[in-house]
Design an enzyme around this catalytic site. Structure first.
Site: not given
Length: 357
Positions: A103, A127, A201
């Protein structure tokens, strides 16, 4: 004119604080959330994912509070091709993938990069807890660990190229996670106390096999558990349910604990053995990316990690050809697994890495 940045905002606290820090540093910021997978359609609760509708709204709320424009980019087709399909293919072929690395490689630092260029942005900001520095002697950009040992994410970023590192910023790299939380709380971010996502996810409750069968519509047939000599020990429930080092869920009784030591898709068998049989001192990795040097001209001493939660261990790394490295550990390591990444470190600096084969 202020530098223009595209902030990858997942809806979590880390990317929100990254956006805040870039605004504080007087960058011209645009928030962007990647829509990768319809989690609600797959029955995934929002607290275990990073791509739900609620996450998009959290990201939008923070962007609004910071006075930033916010966009949602639908990358579902590319995500399905480069992450989900690759994930399934790995399990079908007896490997254990790390989809978070894919990803980052294909979505955050490729597809999102292209979108940033279209928006005339100078940087993509995430982040991640990692740092970028320049080597004054060689001129190369270096990827280093985040200062918070408990949150360091340099392992999943080893595929970054020099061209990408020149246009990436990781503003959380020098922070402790507790500091990031405190910044979010001080500024009233809606996600200040939101839990970090733990699971992949698109996989519900960590049941990879259930997801694969549901997604593909395939049934993966039973086969034999065997030992190293080929003796049949029992029946397995489909090779996608097993990974190297696994002990639980085998469903067979034996005089001593048995573990998965090899998955053989060619004949649909799963080899079992003792814990001692899981240890090996050497691995080969392909699809390599080197960061601190263009090439390893001679064998070098490194510390190496063979999975995200693995404690790095002393080893010697040697480049065999343009796309292959061999890593020989000082001490044998447990459950080195094809499909996972090996990442090489020199102190807190990432030398490079590749996919274990």
């Amino acid at each position: 004119m202020n530098k223009r940045t595209l902030i990858a905002m997942s809806g979590g606290v880390d990317s929100s604080v990254a956006a805040f820090l870039m605004k504080e540093a007087d960058y011209n910021c645009i928030g962007a959330t990647m829509k990768l997978f319809a989690n609600e359609d797959a029955g995934l609760p929002r607290e275990h994912s990073c791509c739900s509708l609620d996450d998009v709204e959290d990201a939008r709320s923070v962007a609004f509070s910071l006075g930033m424009p916010h966009y949602v980019f639908n990358f579902a087709d590319r995500f399905r091709e480069d992450v989900i399909d690759s994930f399934i293919n790995a399990y079908e072929n007896g490997r254990t993938p790390n989809p978070c690395i894919d990803c980052n490689r294909y979505l955050k630092f490729e597809k999102l990069f292209l979108r940033a260029q279209e928006l005339s942005c100078d940087y993509v900001v995430t982040g991640h807890y990692a740092r970028i520095e320049r080597d004054d002697n060689t001129g190369r950009l270096l990827l280093k660990k985040g200062v918070d040992d408990t949150k360091d994410q340099s392992y999943v970023l080893y595929s970054l190229t020099q061209a990408q590192l020149a246009h990436v910023q990781f503003p959380l790299g020098s922070l402790q996670k507790t500091e990031a939380r405190r910044i979010a709380e001080t500024h009233g971010f809606i996600n200040a106390k939101k839990h970090d996502s733990q699971d992949i996810c698109f996989v519900q409750n960590g049941k990879y096999s259930d997801f694969i069968e549901s997604y593909t519509g395939k049934h993966y047939p039973e086969g034999d558990f065997i030992d190293r000599d080929g003796h049949v020990l029992g029946r397995h429930k489909g090779i996608i349910r097993y990974t190297i080092g696994q002990r639980k869920g085998l469903g067979i009784a034996f005089s001593q604990p048995l573990y998965v030591v090899r998955v053989n898709p060619a004949d649909n068998t799963v080899m079992l053995g003792t814990n001692e049989e899981l240890f090996s001192a050497e691995l080969t990795a392909k699809d390599i990316n080197l960061i601190s040097a263009e090439r390893l001209d001679v064998p070098i001493r490194v510390k190496a990690k063979v999975r995200y939660r693995h404690t790095e261990q002393w080893a010697t790394a040697e480049q065999l050809d343009d796309d292959t490295i061999r890593v020989v550990f000082d001490e044998p390591q447990r459950a080195i697994t094809a499909g996972q990444a090996v990442v090489l470190y020199d102190g807190d600096m990432v030398v490079g890495g590749g996919t274990i084969c």
